[in-house]
Design an enzyme around this catalytic site. Structure first.
Site, PDB file in Angstrom:
ATOM      1  CB  SER A   1      20.533 -72.019  -0.820  1.00 62.59           C
ATOM      2  OG  SER A   1      21.192 -70.810  -0.498  1.00 62.59           O
ATOM      3  N   GLY A   2      20.493 -75.053  -0.465  1.00 61.80           N
ATOM      4  CA  GLY A   2      19.856 -76.356  -0.559  1.00 61.80           C
ATOM      5  C   GLY A   2      20.782 -77.494  -0.228  1.00 61.80           C
ATOM      6  CG  HIS A   3      23.922 -78.056  -1.936  1.00 59.49           C
ATOM      7  ND1 HIS A   3      23.203 -79.080  -2.532  1.00 59.49           N
ATOM      8  CD2 HIS A   3      24.172 -77.146  -2.919  1.00 59.49           C
ATOM      9  CE1 HIS A   3      23.049 -78.805  -3.811  1.00 59.49           C
ATOM     10  NE2 HIS A   3      23.607 -77.634  -4.070  1.00 59.49           N
TER      11      HIS A   3
ATOM     12  CG  ASP B   1      28.665 -73.312  -8.039  1.00 55.08           C
ATOM     13  OD1 ASP B   1      27.971 -72.308  -7.785  1.00 55.08           O
ATOM     14  OD2 ASP B   1      28.322 -74.460  -7.725  1.00 55.08           O
TER      15      ASP B   1
ATOM     16  CG  HIS C   1      22.365 -79.358  -8.204  1.00 55.97           C
ATOM     17  ND1 HIS C   1      23.668 -79.698  -8.510  1.00 55.97           N
ATOM     18  CD2 HIS C   1      22.432 -78.356  -7.297  1.00 55.97           C
ATOM     19  CE1 HIS C   1      24.495 -78.923  -7.836  1.00 55.97           C
ATOM     20  NE2 HIS C   1      23.769 -78.098  -7.082  1.00 55.97           N
TER      21      HIS C   1
ATOM     22  CG  ASP D   1       1.121 -97.750  18.229  1.00 60.86           C
ATOM     23  OD1 ASP D   1       0.489 -98.758  18.590  1.00 60.86           O
ATOM     24  OD2 ASP D   1       2.147 -97.350  18.802  1.00 60.86           O
TER      25      ASP D   1
ATOM     26  CB  CYS E   1      -1.808-103.637  21.093  1.00 56.38           C
ATOM     27  SG  CYS E   1      -2.282-104.436  22.651  1.00 56.38           S
TER      28      CYS E   1
ATOM     29  CG  ASP F   1      -7.558-100.938  26.116  1.00 58.67           C
ATOM     30  OD1 ASP F   1      -7.032 -99.942  25.598  1.00 58.67           O
ATOM     31  OD2 ASP F   1      -6.914-101.801  26.738  1.00 58.67           O
TER      32      ASP F   1
ATOM     33  N   GLY G   1      -5.509-103.772  24.672  1.00 57.33           N
ATOM     34  CA  GLY G   1      -4.737-104.411  25.730  1.00 57.33           C
ATOM     35  C   GLY G   1      -5.613-105.190  26.690  1.00 57.33           C
TER      36      GLY G   1
END
Length: 593
Positions: A55-57, A111, A225, A413, A416, A566, A568
């Protein structure tokens, strides 16, 4: 390396992920005890195709179970082969036997051995089973790989798709095996990653270890892996892709010349190892396709880009190239089989063959907007005065960018100031390159187009809406002659009213409206630009300590709003003060942080 996970118990993680496949595709079932995903009975008899591995693929291999692809997939724990007993049960009791069974496995020792044992047990009990081992990775050359041979990576998915589509036609096991092997022999793949991946439930390795990649390093040829590849390098994407394509296609490289591309038809697969954004995968795809054509004169007839075989959340990608050859079985071609419909949750290639084969180059060109041929309004200003006034306002706004950005970093963020600066610089460039006409509607309309093309995000949209409405309002004045402060005040008020249809922002909500409204109100009352600009500045200052009702600040929380205005509103007030010719100290003289 990202070592944080929502599910840290690896056993629970694998079990629930397998269960989820039956939820997203009702045509498959799960043998939970043996971790076998298989097609529910009731479909037409065909050669059964089984694959699997650690698993993991994901989406390999369970999500490729379905009509037109795999009949069953056997899952091990993360990065570990399933047991021979799991595989035997899948072969013996979870798929149809009547037309034979093809077991396809990637070339990894565990495998190969465990699937081999399962196959031999099934043969011993009289079943018609063939096994194919796929090794498509060129990241490790012949010398280093030795007797082990090439590893199997994402190219294996193409073997599954083509053989699965052929099996769905009712073809014999011999033909399905032949085409699967022919496909595997004509695939080369190589991967690259910026980091190793972390397996949930394991201790995170030290970033100071020799195994860890430096921040600016990439491992070329890294396995799925965390196995090492051909080496590490400090390269940008174009150079990285160049080296990867050389490993795939350089016929002079005796250590890696596994495939001679001698066909006019080549399939390209760009595979996300799990942690690359869709946006960045698009950029990678464009780079690969561009270099293939420019350096190798290869124009793939099919291009698949997406997530097909991952290494958990691996921050990397792989490139696979399939040389399409004649199957010589008298049935559908490799391309037809690749294009054939399937019903498996993990297969994502919805573009029809007719669309690929049309090779359309049609585009839509030109501009039909009536605004591009805007008529003069008769409302005028002196073009030289207008240019000087605009320049003063825009330059003051540009100079204020560091302050605005600092404020927005605290309460937003951080973009601005950059957005406002980008728009101001674009307008400055425009008015420096052309002669203003003096007609306020004509000139402002040109500036609106610049704003629309240079400013993005929320502020860009607000400015574009407001300025477009201002153009309309100025035209609606029905007045020919000098654009007086009164005319500007009326038009600005109408534009502000129009803006309110698209945002609920009002004074007191801590937005640019806190500077815009007082500016318009004072300009309408006094006709004095300086007084209006000073009112805008006062409004902007008043946002310090004001709880936000709109915008990203609402979600950020914290107490930053108590220290800064602010962003803006501050930026707009800077523009107005510049337009009014006010020479003021910098922002830190107003605001104490």
């Amino acid at each position: 390396m990202a070592a944080k996970h929502f599910i840290n118990d690896p056993t629970h993680l694998v079990n629930t992920a397998l269960q989820a496949l039956t939820i997203t595709n009702p045509s498959v079932a799960l043998d939970a005890e043996n971790k076998i995903v298989y097609r529910r009975p009731g479909h037409a008899l065909q050669v059964s195709i089984i694959s699997g591995g650690g698993s993991g693929h994901e989406p390999s291999f369970g999500a490729f179970v379905g009509e037109g692809l795999l009949s069953a997939a056997v899952a091990g724990t993360i990065f570990a082969s399933p047991s021979a007993e799991q595989i035997r049960k899948a072969i013996m009791s979870r798929v149809d036997h009547e037309k034979g069974i093809l077991v396809t496995v990637m070339n990894y020792t565990g495998d190969v051995l465990n699937f081999g044992m399962g196959v031999e047990k099934a043969k011993a009990e009289g079943l018609n089973v063939k096994m194919l081992v796929v090794g498509d990775d060129v990241g490790v050359g012949r010398k280093k790989a030795g007797k082990v041979g090439r590893r199997g990576i994402a190219g294996t998915v193409l073997v599954h798709k083509i053989s699965g589509a052929l099996a769905a036609t009712g073809a014999s096991l011999d033909d399905v095996y032949k085409v699967a092997r022919l496909t595997a022999e004509n695939i080369v793949s190589v991967g690259a990653s910026l980091d190793h991946v972390h397996v949930p439930g394991r201790a995170a390795p030290s970033q100071d270890s020799d195994e860890a990649l430096a921040a600016d390093e990439v491992e070329i040829g890294m396995g799925i892996h965390n196995e090492p590849g051909s080496g590490r390098a400090k390269v940008d994407l174009p150079e990285l892709v160049k080296r990867m394509l050389q490993q795939l296609l350089d016929s002079q490289d005796e250590d890696r010349a596994f495939l001679k591309v001698n066909s006019n038809e080549v399939v390209l697969m760009i595979n996300n190892l799990g942690g690359v954004s869709v946006l960045e995968l698009g950029g990678i795809t464009a780079e690969v396709v561009g270099q293939l054509e420019a350096e190798y004169n290869i124009k793939p007839v099919r291009i698949l880009a997406g997530t097909y075989m991952t290494s958990l959340n691996g921050l990397g990608f792989s490139i696979s190239i399939l040389n399409v050859v004649n199957t010589d079985i008298g049935g559908p071609s490799m391309l037809q089989l690749l294009d054939a419909p399937s019903e498996a949750a993990g297969w994502t290639a919805p573009i029809k063959k007719e669309t690929w084969e049309a090779k359309s180059s049609k585009t839509r060109e030109g501009e039909t907007s009536a605004g591009k041929d805007i008529q003069a309004s008769g409302l005028t200003v002196d073009p030289e005065i207008a240019k000087a006034t605009l320049t003063a306002g825009l330059e003051r706004l540009i100079a204020a960018e560091p302050d605005i950005t600092r404020y927005d970093t605290i309460v937003g963020d951080g973009d601005c100031g950059i957005g406002l600066k980008r728009g101001a610089e674009a307008i400055l460039q425009m008015i420096s390159a052309i002669q203003l006409s003096g007609d306020v509607v004509v000139d402002l309309d040109k500036m609106v187009e610049v704003v629309e093309n240079s400013m993005d995000g929320t502020s860009g949209a607000l400015y574009a809406i407001f300025l477009n409405s201002l153009v309309h309002s100025l035209r609606q004045q029905g007045y020919a002659g000098e654009a007086t402060p009164k005319i500007w005040g009326i038009a600005l008020k109408q534009a502000s009213d129009s803006l309110s249809h698209y945002t609920p922002a009002q004074p007191g909500d801590r937005t640019l409206v806190d500077a815009l409204h007082p500016f318009i109100k004072v300009l309408n009352t006094t006709g004095d630009l300086r007084q209006a600009a000073e009112a805008a500045r006062k409004g902007a200052e008043g946002t310090k300590g004001m709880q936000a009702s709109l915008g990203r600040t609402v979600y950020i929380g914290g107490t930053g709003f108590e220290q800064v205005p602010d962003p803006g509103a501050w930026g707009l007030s800077e523009l107005f003060l510049g337009l009014a010719g006010v020479k003021e100290p910098k922002a830190e003289d107003y605001i104490v942080i």
